[in-house]
Design an enzyme around this catalytic site. Structure first.
Site, PDB file in Angstrom:
ATOM      1  N   HIS A  99       0.838  -1.208   0.000  1.00 13.95           N
ATOM      2  CA  HIS A  99       0.000   0.000   0.000  1.00 13.95           C
ATOM      3  C   HIS A  99       0.869   1.253   0.000  1.00 13.95           C
ATOM      4  CE1 HIS A  99      -3.329   2.704   1.152  1.00 13.95           C
ATOM      5  NE2 HIS A  99      -2.428   3.257   1.950  1.00 13.95           N
ATOM      6  N   GLU A 100       1.893   1.271   0.851  1.00 13.22           N
ATOM      7  CA  GLU A 100       2.776   2.440   0.905  1.00 13.22           C
ATOM      8  C   GLU A 100       3.551   2.587  -0.403  1.00 13.22           C
ATOM      9  OE1 GLU A 100       2.408   4.575   3.130  1.00 13.22           O
ATOM     10  OE2 GLU A 100       1.122   3.329   4.402  1.00 13.22           O
ATOM     11  N   HIS A 103       1.653   4.544  -2.852  1.00  8.12           N
ATOM     12  CA  HIS A 103       1.806   6.001  -2.746  1.00  8.12           C
ATOM     13  C   HIS A 103       3.048   6.472  -3.502  1.00  8.12           C
ATOM     14  CE1 HIS A 103      -1.534   6.682  -0.149  1.00  8.12           C
ATOM     15  NE2 HIS A 103      -1.046   5.998   0.865  1.00  8.12           N
TER      16      HIS A 103
END
Length: 238
Positions: A99-100, A103
């Site tokens: 998920h990070e 980004h």
């Protein structure tokens, strides 16, 4: 004064949702933190694999203390993974790391909502800190019988509401940023072969629960803004 129903209607439901979401993300993470990934890849290793697969070479993967304090900093180009994520090879840890990484991919391609969120940060910080204070101060001024104080109170309340509205907009812009990062995470986990379909299903549950915390925060901010507007309008009708 009478009973103030506005908190119960506009704020309390979001507070309860936030409590549920926080509990859900901890529960889901704990559940899938016990399930190790089939390839034994750790969160840090997964992040590096996913970054390389997307041609990102200028982002450093770092270890930070804490649990679920994972974050990506576009200013320093650092992807920080917490104690629960960095060295763990669980489905939950790899899902959060992915998920990070999502980004970082957004940052590379200049994803619109992310760019907008970065632009809003200074105004949102001011609005969240001073907006409610000014709005409430204006209500207190407006309770005075003196017409001069009433006019001043209306002005102060309106300024506070406008400032707080900017921070609420920030919360709303955050939603597509977070949902898109999770979407990208699931796609690249499958494309790179880090996870198979059964592991993707587990990661999806963890990331969905985490996304609900952002939804709850946004609803709480919107509810608080609506409450301030209702209270201000009620005062002005008197």
């Amino acid at each position: 004064m009478g009973f103030d129903y506005t908190y119960l209607i506009y704020v309390l439901p979001a507070v309860l949702l936030s409590m549920w979401a926080s509990s859900a993300v901890k529960s889901r993470f704990a559940e899938y933190d016990k399930v190790l990934s089939k390839k034994g890849v750790t969160g840090a290793e997964a992040a590096k694999i996913l970054l390389r697969s997307n041609g990102i070479t200028d982002v450093q993967v770092m270890h930070i203390s804490g649990s679920l304090t994972d974050n990506y900093n576009s200013g320093t180009k650092t992807l920080s993974l917490s104690d629960a994520t960095y060295a763990s090879s669980s489905i939950a840890a790899v899902g959060v790391a992915a998920h990070e990484t999502g980004h970082a991919i957004q940052d590379k391609i200049g994803y619109g909502p992310l760019v907008l969120r970065h632009t809003l940060v200074p105004v949102a910080n001011i609005g969240s800190r001073f907006g409610p204070i000014l709005a409430i101060a204006g209500l207190l001024f407006g309770s005075a019988a003196n017409s001069d104080f009433l006019s001043l109170g209306q002005l102060v309340s309106n300024i506070g509401i406008l400032l707080f509205a900017a921070s609420v907009f920030f919360y709303l812009v955050t939603l597509p940023v977070e949902f898109d990062a999770s979407r990208r995470a699931l796609i690249i986990l499958r494309q790179t072969g880090v996870f198979d379909d059964s592991e993707i299903a587990g990661a999806k549950k963890v990331l969905w629960a985490a996304a609900m915390t952002y939804v709850a925060s946004a609803l709480s901010a919107v509810g608080s803004l609506v409450r301030l507007i209702v209270l201000t309008n009620r005062r002005e009708r008197r």
